[in-house]
Design an enzyme around this catalytic site. Structure first.
Site, PDB file in Angstrom:
ATOM      1  N   HIS A   1     -66.153  56.940 -71.806  1.00  0.00           N
ATOM      2  CA  HIS A   1     -66.576  56.615 -73.165  1.00  0.00           C
ATOM      3  C   HIS A   1     -66.327  57.826 -74.069  1.00  0.00           C
ATOM      4  O   HIS A   1     -66.442  58.964 -73.635  1.00  0.00           O
ATOM      5  CB  HIS A   1     -68.065  56.252 -73.181  1.00  0.00           C
ATOM      6  CG  HIS A   1     -68.371  55.005 -72.426  1.00  0.00           C
ATOM      7  ND1 HIS A   1     -69.276  54.961 -71.390  1.00  0.00           N
ATOM      8  CD2 HIS A   1     -67.892  53.738 -72.548  1.00  0.00           C
ATOM      9  CE1 HIS A   1     -69.346  53.732 -70.907  1.00  0.00           C
ATOM     10  NE2 HIS A   1     -68.511  52.973 -71.595  1.00  0.00           N
TER      11      HIS A   1
ATOM     12  N   ASN B   1     -64.312  51.484 -79.289  1.00  0.00           N
ATOM     13  CA  ASN B   1     -65.357  51.754 -80.274  1.00  0.00           C
ATOM     14  C   ASN B   1     -65.116  53.076 -80.986  1.00  0.00           C
ATOM     15  O   ASN B   1     -65.081  53.144 -82.209  1.00  0.00           O
ATOM     16  CB  ASN B   1     -66.739  51.766 -79.612  1.00  0.00           C
ATOM     17  CG  ASN B   1     -67.871  51.956 -80.613  1.00  0.00           C
ATOM     18  OD1 ASN B   1     -67.762  51.543 -81.768  1.00  0.00           O
ATOM     19  ND2 ASN B   1     -68.952  52.577 -80.187  1.00  0.00           N
TER      20      ASN B   1
ATOM     21  N   ASP C   1     -73.378  44.850 -74.926  1.00  0.00           N
ATOM     22  CA  ASP C   1     -72.625  45.880 -74.212  1.00  0.00           C
ATOM     23  C   ASP C   1     -73.596  46.798 -73.471  1.00  0.00           C
ATOM     24  O   ASP C   1     -74.530  47.341 -74.068  1.00  0.00           O
ATOM     25  CB  ASP C   1     -71.804  46.686 -75.236  1.00  0.00           C
ATOM     26  CG  ASP C   1     -70.789  47.605 -74.589  1.00  0.00           C
ATOM     27  OD1 ASP C   1     -70.356  47.326 -73.460  1.00  0.00           O
ATOM     28  OD2 ASP C   1     -70.421  48.613 -75.230  1.00  0.00           O
TER      29      ASP C   1
ATOM     30  N   SER D   1     -74.098  47.364 -78.574  1.00  0.00           N
ATOM     31  CA  SER D   1     -74.899  48.167 -77.658  1.00  0.00           C
ATOM     32  C   SER D   1     -76.378  48.017 -77.994  1.00  0.00           C
ATOM     33  O   SER D   1     -76.739  47.519 -79.067  1.00  0.00           O
ATOM     34  CB  SER D   1     -74.505  49.644 -77.770  1.00  0.00           C
ATOM     35  OG  SER D   1     -74.865  50.136 -79.059  1.00  0.00           O
TER      36      SER D   1
END
Length: 284
Positions: free
Chosen positions: A180, A232, A82, A50
């Protein structure tokens, strides 16, 4: 083996009905754990990075760690930006050595998302770099990005098909009900949207928010056409819980290796379980 684009394995994942895991690299221990698990199971994988992780690690360190993992393992590994927010960030990563980028234009209008994604695709493909696009808005929290559930918008299949046709992305993340972070309850995944899109486009559909999704739902999503799944949070939780156990047991521990080794081992087990669930074992 050098880093590769996602096109080295995603087309085969779509054909053979398995998924390749994107596991986010947040530091050296994450990279080592992900690579070790993949080596044990002979699986391709994607290092997700990220913008927040880039700021934390530094782009040079990030690329160097990923290249070391690819050289040591001999596995097909993609180093993937990402949720890249701008064309400039994507180009910076490509110039630094990333083999894949995601341009997330989902916060723009549909037409503007297409226009901007096309620009990234044109430049990236000229460099042999794969591109992931996003349609719809995925809820939850990732780094500094927070999207409330009521503001999460599901992708429309007809728009997703047109988006692929006009942009030529190598895989497409569509909002289908995942989020997420970890789930408070059970996610409501719209498998019909996945099927409609996956059956109409030649590239794989991406499932973001793979942490905490029940195994049966993951299997159903792969059967419907998902070929890339992002994980993640589960690694972050496993890492932190292992560290807490060590530090709570003995307040005198100060050597980072004493708590980072069990943290790394915990993540190895998480990644191995995901690789087996996704069906990518022995697909390297």
């Amino acid at each position: 083996m050098p880093l590769v684009s996602m096109n080295e394995f995603l087309p085969r994942a779509k054909t053979n009905k398995f998924a390749v895991g994107q596991f986010n690299m947040n530091n050296l221990e994450f990279a080592q754990a992900i690579t070790q698990a993949a080596m044990e199971l002979n699986s391709p994988f994607i290092f997700g990075v990220s913008e927040g992780a880039l700021k934390y690690m530094g782009i040079e360190w990030t690329v160097a760690i990923a290249e070391a993992a690819a050289k040591k393992s001999g596995l097909p590994i993609a180093l993937h930006l990402d949720h890249g927010s701008t064309y400039e960030v994507a180009m910076k990563c490509i110039r630094a050595g990333f083999s894949s980028v995601m341009f997330d234009g989902s916060h723009h209008s549909f037409e503007e998302n297409i226009r901007l994604t096309k620009e990234v695709v044109k430049a990236a493909h000229a460099m042999g770099v794969s591109v992931e696009g996003e349609l719809g808005t995925i809820g939850g929290v990732e780094d500094d990005i927070s999207v409330d559930e009521e503001n999460a918008n599901l992708a429309k299949p007809e728009e997703a098909i047109r988006f692929y046709e006009e942009t030529g992305v190598d895989c497409l993340a569509i909002a289908v009900g995942t989020a997420h972070g970890m789930y408070a309850g059970e996610p409501d995944i719209k498998f019909d949207i996945i099927k409609k899109v996956a059956s109409a486009i030649p590239v794989t559909v991406v499932l973001h928010g793979g942490s905490g999704v029940p195994d049966e739902m993951i299997r159903k999503a792969i059967e419907a056409g998902v070929g890339k799944i992002n994980v993640n949070t589960e690694n972050q939780v496993a890492c932190t819980e292992a560290i807490r156990v060590v530090l709570n047991k003995d307040a005198k521990v100060y050597d980072p290796r004493k708590y980072l080794t069990p943290a790394r081992n915990a993540m190895v087990e998480v990644v191995k379980s995901k690789i087996q669930l996704f069906g990518s074992s022995n697909q390297a």
